[in-house]
Design a protein around this motif. Structure first.
Motif, mmCIF file in Angstrom:
data_model
loop_
_atom_site.group_PDB
_atom_site.id
_atom_site.type_symbol
_atom_site.label_atom_id
_atom_site.label_comp_id
_atom_site.label_asym_id
_atom_site.label_seq_id
_atom_site.Cartn_x
_atom_site.Cartn_y
_atom_site.Cartn_z
ATOM 1 N N GLU A 67 77.740 45.957 94.926
ATOM 2 C CA GLU A 67 77.292 47.249 95.279
ATOM 3 C C GLU A 67 78.244 48.376 94.541
ATOM 4 O O GLU A 67 79.419 48.466 95.196
ATOM 5 C CB GLU A 67 76.775 47.703 96.517
ATOM 6 C CG GLU A 67 75.939 48.897 96.804
ATOM 7 C CD GLU A 67 75.646 48.954 98.023
ATOM 8 O OE1 GLU A 67 75.305 50.247 98.617
ATOM 9 O OE2 GLU A 67 75.499 48.068 99.080
ATOM 10 N N ARG A 95 73.483 39.300 93.174
ATOM 11 C CA ARG A 95 72.901 40.610 92.882
ATOM 12 C C ARG A 95 73.913 41.526 92.539
ATOM 13 O O ARG A 95 74.933 41.814 93.397
ATOM 14 C CB ARG A 95 71.998 40.899 94.153
ATOM 15 C CG ARG A 95 71.406 42.089 94.027
ATOM 16 C CD ARG A 95 70.475 42.453 95.150
ATOM 17 N NE ARG A 95 69.361 43.502 95.192
ATOM 18 C CZ ARG A 95 69.617 44.533 95.768
ATOM 19 N NH1 ARG A 95 70.333 44.267 97.021
ATOM 20 N NH2 ARG A 95 68.883 45.590 95.860
ATOM 21 N N LEU A 118 74.116 45.491 92.183
ATOM 22 C CA LEU A 118 73.158 46.837 92.647
ATOM 23 C C LEU A 118 73.917 47.711 92.324
ATOM 24 O O LEU A 118 75.219 48.237 92.771
ATOM 25 C CB LEU A 118 72.942 46.861 94.164
ATOM 26 C CG LEU A 118 72.466 47.983 94.585
ATOM 27 C CD1 LEU A 118 70.851 48.376 93.815
ATOM 28 C CD2 LEU A 118 72.139 48.095 96.212
ATOM 29 N N GLN A 168 71.101 38.587 89.204
ATOM 30 C CA GLN A 168 69.975 39.644 89.531
ATOM 31 C C GLN A 168 70.573 40.856 89.086
ATOM 32 O O GLN A 168 71.615 41.307 89.717
ATOM 33 C CB GLN A 168 69.250 39.577 90.727
ATOM 34 C CG GLN A 168 68.759 38.092 91.204
ATOM 35 C CD GLN A 168 68.251 38.190 92.398
ATOM 36 O OE1 GLN A 168 68.445 39.253 93.400
ATOM 37 N NE2 GLN A 168 67.227 37.191 92.657
ATOM 38 N N GLU A 214 69.829 45.406 89.800
ATOM 39 C CA GLU A 214 69.281 46.773 90.266
ATOM 40 C C GLU A 214 69.776 47.770 89.824
ATOM 41 O O GLU A 214 70.938 47.735 90.217
ATOM 42 C CB GLU A 214 68.870 46.357 91.918
ATOM 43 C CG GLU A 214 67.754 47.665 92.136
ATOM 44 C CD GLU A 214 67.403 47.762 93.493
ATOM 45 O OE1 GLU A 214 67.097 48.689 94.196
ATOM 46 O OE2 GLU A 214 67.680 46.627 94.249
ATOM 47 N N GLU A 249 69.416 51.866 90.061
ATOM 48 C CA GLU A 249 68.757 53.091 90.564
ATOM 49 C C GLU A 249 68.766 54.045 89.774
ATOM 50 O O GLU A 249 69.741 54.028 88.939
ATOM 51 C CB GLU A 249 69.446 53.600 91.855
ATOM 52 C CG GLU A 249 69.307 52.727 93.120
ATOM 53 C CD GLU A 249 69.967 53.353 94.391
ATOM 54 O OE1 GLU A 249 70.549 54.267 94.379
ATOM 55 O OE2 GLU A 249 69.640 52.880 95.420
#
Length: 166
Positions: A107, A121, A123, A138, A140, A142
């Motif tokens: 993250e 993942r 992020l 994966q 993501e 923002e």
């Protein structure tokens, strides 16, 4: 006046003062082991769940080197390192990581620069910036988050590595 000492006078109003709440009462010291049975441990630890290994690099702290075998790495300061054999990295808004990292999940709220391989993942928060060679399982991103450089899925990385090995 007499020379004899005054005898104490019993005053019941003093003995019966209203009780005041002074908070929790102190715990009495433990009785000797012979007088009381041994106390059970507060919370027995399971051998299946060892204590997590967490490394926190606080604000205004700089770290250079190699980081291995952490369950979680939190970067609030500046890190220039190689990160391997770890599970999760969190880069705070004030955090900067420069180098390479092979990780399960990430993250990013701050800045990452270098080679980043995320098996799970990735992020990237709205304040996050990731630059360099990035591979992920994966992803993501923002609104406001930035990613720059060579970007590919981990599947593509494994495929390219297996073809190179043949």
């Amino acid at each position: 006046m007499s020379d004899t000492p005054a005898t104490p006078v019993y005053r019941p109003e003093i003995a019966k003062r209203p009780a005041m709440d002074l908070g929790p009462k102190p715990v009495a010291p433990a009785a000797p082991a012979a007088a009381a049975p041994a106390a059970a441990p507060a919370a027995p630890r399971s051998n299946d769940a060892p204590e997590p290994k967490v490394l926190i690099i606080g604000r205004e702290i700089s770290l250079n080197g190699q980081i291995t075998a952490c369950d979680k790495v939190v970067v609030e300061g500046k890190v220039e390192a190689t990160l391997t054999d770890s599970r999760f990295i969190e880069i705070a808004e004030t955090g900067q990581f420069k180098g390479s990292a092979e990780i399960d999940d990430a993250e990013i709220r701050g800045r990452f620069e270098g080679k980043l391989t995320v098996r799970g993942r990735l992020l990237i928060r709205g304040t996050g910036k990731v630059m360099g060679e990035i591979a992920y399982g994966q992803i993501e991103v923002e609104c406001g988050g930035e990613i720059t450089g060579t970007v590919q899925t981990s599947a593509a990385t494994r495929l390219a590595t297996s073809h190179a090995a043949e």
